[in-house]
Design a protein around this motif. Structure first.
Motif, PDB file in Angstrom:
ATOM      1  N   GLY A 133       0.845  -1.255   0.057  1.00 25.33           N
ATOM      2  CA  GLY A 133      -0.067  -0.068  -0.021  1.00 25.33           C
ATOM      3  C   GLY A 133       0.838   1.341  -0.172  1.00 25.33           C
ATOM      4  O   GLY A 133       1.929   1.301  -0.267  1.00 25.33           O
ATOM      5  N   SER A 134       0.306   2.294   0.189  1.00 26.36           N
ATOM      6  CA  SER A 134       0.894   3.665   0.412  1.00 26.36           C
ATOM      7  C   SER A 134       0.158   4.574   0.895  1.00 26.36           C
ATOM      8  O   SER A 134      -1.186   4.462   1.500  1.00 26.36           O
ATOM      9  CB  SER A 134       1.020   4.157  -1.327  1.00 26.36           C
ATOM     10  N   ASN A 136      -1.288   7.143  -0.184  1.00 24.06           N
ATOM     11  CA  ASN A 136      -2.192   7.992  -0.694  1.00 24.06           C
ATOM     12  C   ASN A 136      -3.754   7.224  -0.312  1.00 24.06           C
ATOM     13  O   ASN A 136      -4.635   8.069  -0.203  1.00 24.06           O
ATOM     14  CB  ASN A 136      -2.046   7.712  -2.377  1.00 24.06           C
ATOM     15  N   ASN A 137      -3.538   6.036  -0.257  1.00 23.82           N
ATOM     16  CA  ASN A 137      -4.813   5.581   0.299  1.00 23.82           C
ATOM     17  C   ASN A 137      -5.295   5.834   1.657  1.00 23.82           C
ATOM     18  O   ASN A 137      -6.376   5.960   2.130  1.00 23.82           O
ATOM     19  CB  ASN A 137      -4.648   3.994   0.428  1.00 23.82           C
ATOM     20  N   LYS A 140      -7.245   9.202   1.553  1.00 21.04           N
ATOM     21  CA  LYS A 140      -8.465   9.498   1.064  1.00 21.04           C
ATOM     22  C   LYS A 140      -9.630   9.122   1.884  1.00 21.04           C
ATOM     23  O   LYS A 140     -10.972   9.749   1.711  1.00 21.04           O
ATOM     24  CB  LYS A 140      -8.676   8.281  -0.003  1.00 21.04           C
ATOM     25  N   ASP A 141      -9.407   8.291   2.885  1.00 23.08           N
ATOM     26  CA  ASP A 141     -10.346   7.876   3.763  1.00 23.08           C
ATOM     27  C   ASP A 141     -10.454   8.012   5.176  1.00 23.08           C
ATOM     28  O   ASP A 141      -9.403   7.520   5.862  1.00 23.08           O
ATOM     29  CB  ASP A 141     -11.175   6.437   3.410  1.00 23.08           C
ATOM     30  N   SER A 144      -9.820   4.695   7.228  1.00 22.76           N
ATOM     31  CA  SER A 144      -8.799   3.930   6.713  1.00 22.76           C
ATOM     32  C   SER A 144      -8.049   3.834   7.903  1.00 22.76           C
ATOM     33  O   SER A 144      -7.756   4.236   8.777  1.00 22.76           O
ATOM     34  CB  SER A 144      -7.969   4.304   5.510  1.00 22.76           C
ATOM     35  N   VAL A 162      -4.103  -4.856   1.623  1.00 24.37           N
ATOM     36  CA  VAL A 162      -4.688  -3.875   1.413  1.00 24.37           C
ATOM     37  C   VAL A 162      -6.044  -3.743   0.803  1.00 24.37           C
ATOM     38  O   VAL A 162      -6.449  -4.673  -0.059  1.00 24.37           O
ATOM     39  CB  VAL A 162      -3.849  -2.913   0.564  1.00 24.37           C
ATOM     40  N   GLY A 163      -6.884  -3.166   1.281  1.00 22.71           N
ATOM     41  CA  GLY A 163      -8.378  -3.064   0.993  1.00 22.71           C
ATOM     42  C   GLY A 163      -9.193  -4.099   1.736  1.00 22.71           C
ATOM     43  O   GLY A 163     -10.295  -3.898   1.636  1.00 22.71           O
ATOM     44  N   SER A 175     -10.800   0.149   7.139  1.00 20.28           N
ATOM     45  CA  SER A 175     -10.189  -0.558   5.489  1.00 20.28           C
ATOM     46  C   SER A 175      -8.653  -0.241   5.780  1.00 20.28           C
ATOM     47  O   SER A 175      -8.127   0.712   5.879  1.00 20.28           O
ATOM     48  CB  SER A 175     -10.849  -0.020   4.399  1.00 20.28           C
ATOM     49  N   ALA A 177      -5.466   0.423   4.601  1.00 20.99           N
ATOM     50  CA  ALA A 177      -4.918   1.310   3.426  1.00 20.99           C
ATOM     51  C   ALA A 177      -3.350   0.845   3.317  1.00 20.99           C
ATOM     52  O   ALA A 177      -2.803   1.214   2.096  1.00 20.99           O
ATOM     53  CB  ALA A 177      -4.987   2.725   3.723  1.00 20.99           C
TER      54      ALA A 177
END
Length: 783
Positions: A133-134, A136-137, A140-141, A144, A162-163, A175, A177
């Motif tokens: 992952g990174s 950036n994820n 976003k949320d 996360s 991830v996810g 979730s 990230a």
């Protein structure tokens, strides 16, 4: 020619096996201790150095004055970080780290984990490495989460998650990230998970909030390159007062690289190091190495008479002084290399025990070029330092004196060798006295009456379990071996929960914040505290649950009432009255003085359950508690702690210092005795004729030994006049770090004197008796 020098050195080593073994053993001990401590020091100083641009990272510290005392804390209002980032262009980035421990759940897997709410800029400030992952994820949320490799494996059995989702506590679903590589051991920031700070606003955290918070909310900033810390501090110093006139506090910046070794702030992280301990241990390890080298000097010059003819013959056949110096230095370097070989064997043997004592997982960095460069420099330094004096002394031997049987030129250096012995014994005496005092302070820390009974108390977490703590308490109290149980908001030895309070007669313009413990009605009874005035909380009195306060003696003195019982008090908007005064007890480590404290009953703030066991069969009691715990908190791992062991763990740094000093003391005494043996041997070799003449004239072995012993013991007594004051000065400074400490008595110094004098007398006696027994004919037959 070099080959010839090596051959000469090897022949000399084998002809003088005893002195060679003592020299090598002494140097090996010194080098092994020095290398081990350097590995430890490098590890201590290496904390947080894996972060890029670490020189631009700082932690924001709050400084305030309360009740006339200056207090510095890492706890900072949440609103500070975004304002610093937005208002000051010198600050490239800022992030908050709001630590908390939460249960992470995936199916049947439940893990009580330690992590933090952080700004999304956190991983831009720090250099923790992603495995999956990174960032950036994560940006976003707000639902996360980033977890570590270890947590991923324990929850999911894999790292490519991830996810996927997991439960954050009992109710929230997050979730994944990203997955970070496990946090390096040499990081002061440790966590299992990271979640976005902004989610706290969804659950009621005021925004902005300029009030001080009681949780460990820490703020870090990253400066633009070239920004001067002092200039920026002057700009931001008053930012809290500018936004909240009621909170009169300044802020300053602490360099990120200083946090691990140079922090002593309210609310700071656990497990931090101690800069003064690093200096003390480093100095002692260097001292051990130097004393080992001084031993070499003494033992080498003690061989002067045996080498005098060799030196004279070599000069006759054309050897220059520089050749002789080169020879002696070369011999020392060879011996230092051999000593290093044995030192590495010792290190391999000592390393497991040393790691256990130091609490680390040190290893020889075999792949590090820098390590071997330091080793080469160590060997060269040891060889040169140990040999430079003997080389210059022995190389200036006068050929005529040698063949006349006179070595006055060698004896002239006797005073210098006596100085070396004085230095060695001064260090030994200081360390022995210091070891006794450090051990006394540690015993004091762990045995002092803390104001409650720590023995037989087991505690465990009941955090985030709503009101299930009532059920667990009810269930375990049905067993006769559970004497009592109680729940409270804090571990009793780590209370730093400051709440603003008011009382009748208090100046309304003065804001007072005091330590507060939220508990149930049985905490004082369970921990065996003493009520000195008034009464304890009572379940049968309904108002005690919402309107009663118990204060400690320290707060009673501050309030100034002749009788505080019944006086009004206000805390967190709750108005009530003081029903009792508890005897002062230590709710922080003994490096802190006892502070004013309030105890009250607030049902929503109970995170730890304390149980007092009967002591007849502790394991049986623990099995019963575990059984009830697992019925109520299904799937949770039962983790319990003994209160007395937790209290001892508060002083891990002091424990390690104690053990290391004890080890150093043993080794430095051993090396000093070797040095004394060298001096005695040298004096014996130069005064053997005098001994024999005394014997011929009727002197007994006792009289000869006494004469010889008195001359040497004078050096030991001189060493006392240096070592004992030095030990007192160092220990007095170290003890000043403790609010509660021992008083330095004469006994540790007296015991140190007895030990060193006894060892010296034994060493001198054995050697002098050996010489006194020599047949005078063997020595005087050619006179």
């Amino acid at each position: 020619m070099i080959k010839n020098y090596i051959n000469i050195a090897i022949r000399f080593f084998f002809r003088n096996k005893l002195f060679s073994v003592i020299n090598i053993l002494s140097l090996s001990l010194g080098m092994s201790i020095f290398i081990l401590i350097n590995l430890w020091v490098l590890d201590e100083k290496g904390y947080d150095k894996f972060h890029e641009n670490r020189n631009e990272i700082y932690r924001v510290i709050v400084e305030k004055v309360e009740e006339g005392q200056k207090k510095q804390t890492v706890r900072i209002p949440p609103a500070v970080s975004p304002v610093l980032k937005d208002k000051y262009p010198e600050i490239k980035n800022a992030t908050r780290f709001f630590s908390d421990d939460v249960k992470l759940i995936k199916g049947k897997n439940k893990i009580q984990s330690y992590g933090a709410f952080v700004d999304t800029s956190f991983l831009s400030v720090f250099s923790f490495e992603f495995l999956e992952g990174s960032n950036n994820n994560f940006n976003k949320d707000v639902t996360s989460i980033i977890i570590t490799e270890d947590i991923a494996l324990r929850l999911f059995g894999k790292t490519n998650v991830v996810g996927e989702s997991l439960n954050f506590g009992e109710d929230l679903i997050f979730s994944v990230a990203g997955v970070l590589k496990n946090i390096p051991a040499n990081s002061h920031l440790k966590f299992d998970y990271l979640v976005p700070f902004d989610i706290l606003y969804y659950y009621g955290l005021p925004n902005p909030l300029w009030l001080e918070v009681n949780t460990r909310l820490v703020t870090y900033i990253k400066l633009e390159k070239g920004v001067e810390k002092k200039v920026l501090e002057d700009k931001i110093k008053n930012i809290i007062k500018e936004n909240n006139s009621e909170f009169q506090a300044d802020i300053f910046l602490q360099p990120f690289q200083e946090i691990y070794l140079n922090s002593n702030y309210i609310g700071d992280f656990e497990g931090l190091g101690n800069k003064s301990h690093v200096y003390i241990i480093s100095f002692i390890s260097f001292l051990v190495l130097i004393i080992a080298c001084l031993n070499f000097m003494n033992l080498s010059t003690a061989q002067a008479t045996k080498r005098a003819k060799e030196i004279g013959l070599r000069k006759v056949v054309g050897a220059k002084r520089r050749h002789l110096i080169f020879q002696f230095v070369g011999e020392a370097l060879i011996m230092a290399f051999v000593a290093y070989f044995f030192a590495m064997i010792m290190i391999e043997l000592f390393m497991p025990s040393f790691n256990f004592i130091s609490g680390k997982e040190l290893q020889i960095p075999n792949s590090s070029l820098g390590f071997y460069i330091r080793i080469i420099l160590l060997i060269i330094f040891t060889g040169l330092f140990a040999s430079i004096y003997p080389a210059f002394l022995l190389s200036k031997v006068n050929v005529k004196d040698v063949f006349k049987g006179q070595i006055f030129s060698l004896v002239k250096g006797e005073n210098f060798r006596k100085v070396l012995v004085i230095i060695q014994f001064s260090a030994a005496i200081a360390l022995i006295a210091g070891a006794f005092l450090v051990n006394q302070q540690f015993k004091f820390l762990t045995s002092k009456n803390l104001g409650y009974k720590k023995e037989g108390v087991v505690y465990f977490s009941v955090k985030d379990n709503n009101e299930s703590y009532k059920l667990i308490k009810e269930r375990i109290l049905k067993y006769p071996d559970i004497k009592s149980a109680s729940v409270a908001s804090h571990i009793i030895n780590d209370v730093s929960h400051y709440i603003t309070i008011d009382w009748e007669g208090k100046d309304p313009n003065v804001r007072t914040r005091l330590n507060t413990i939220f508990a149930d009605h049985d905490l004082i009874k369970t921990l065996g505290m003493d009520i000195v005035a008034g009464r304890d909380f009572d379940k049968m009195i309904h108002s005690d649950t919402s309107e009663a306060f118990i204060i400690n003696e320290k707060l009673a003195d501050i309030l100034g009432f002749e009788d505080p019982i019944g006086k009004k008090l206000s805390l967190l908007g709750r108005d009530g009255k003081i029903i009792g005064v508890v005897k002062n007890f230590h709710f922080k480590p003994l490096t802190y003085e006892i502070e004013p404290l309030v105890l009250t009953v607030i049902p929503d703030e109970r995170f730890f359950c304390y149980t007092r066991l009967s002591g007849s069969d502790i394991q049986k009691s623990l099995i019963r508690i575990k059984s009830e715990y697992e019925k109520i908190f299904v799937g949770d791992e039962f983790q319990y702690y003994f209160l007395d062991e937790t209290l001892e763990n508060l002083y891990d740094n002091e424990t390690r210092l104690k053990h290391l000093i004890n080890i150093f003391t043993i080794f430095i005494v051993m090396i000093s005795i070797m040095g004394l043996f060298g001096l005695v041997s040298f004096i014996a070799s130069t005064k053997s004729k005098e001994f024999c003449v005394r014997k011929v004239l009727g002197a007994s072995i006792y009289k000869s030994t006494r004469y010889f012993m008195f001359d040497i013991l004078k050096l030991v007594l001189i060493a006392h006049s240096i070592g004992l004051p030095f030990a007192y000065y160092i220990i007095e400074n170290w003890l000043s770090n403790f609010a509660y400490r021992i008083n330095i008595s004469i006994w540790p110094f007296l015991i140190s004197s007895i030990i060193t004098c006894t060892l010296a007398i034994i060493t001198i006696s054995l050697q002098s008796i050996k010489i006194a027994k020599v047949n005078p004919v063997d020595i005087l037959q050619y006179e």
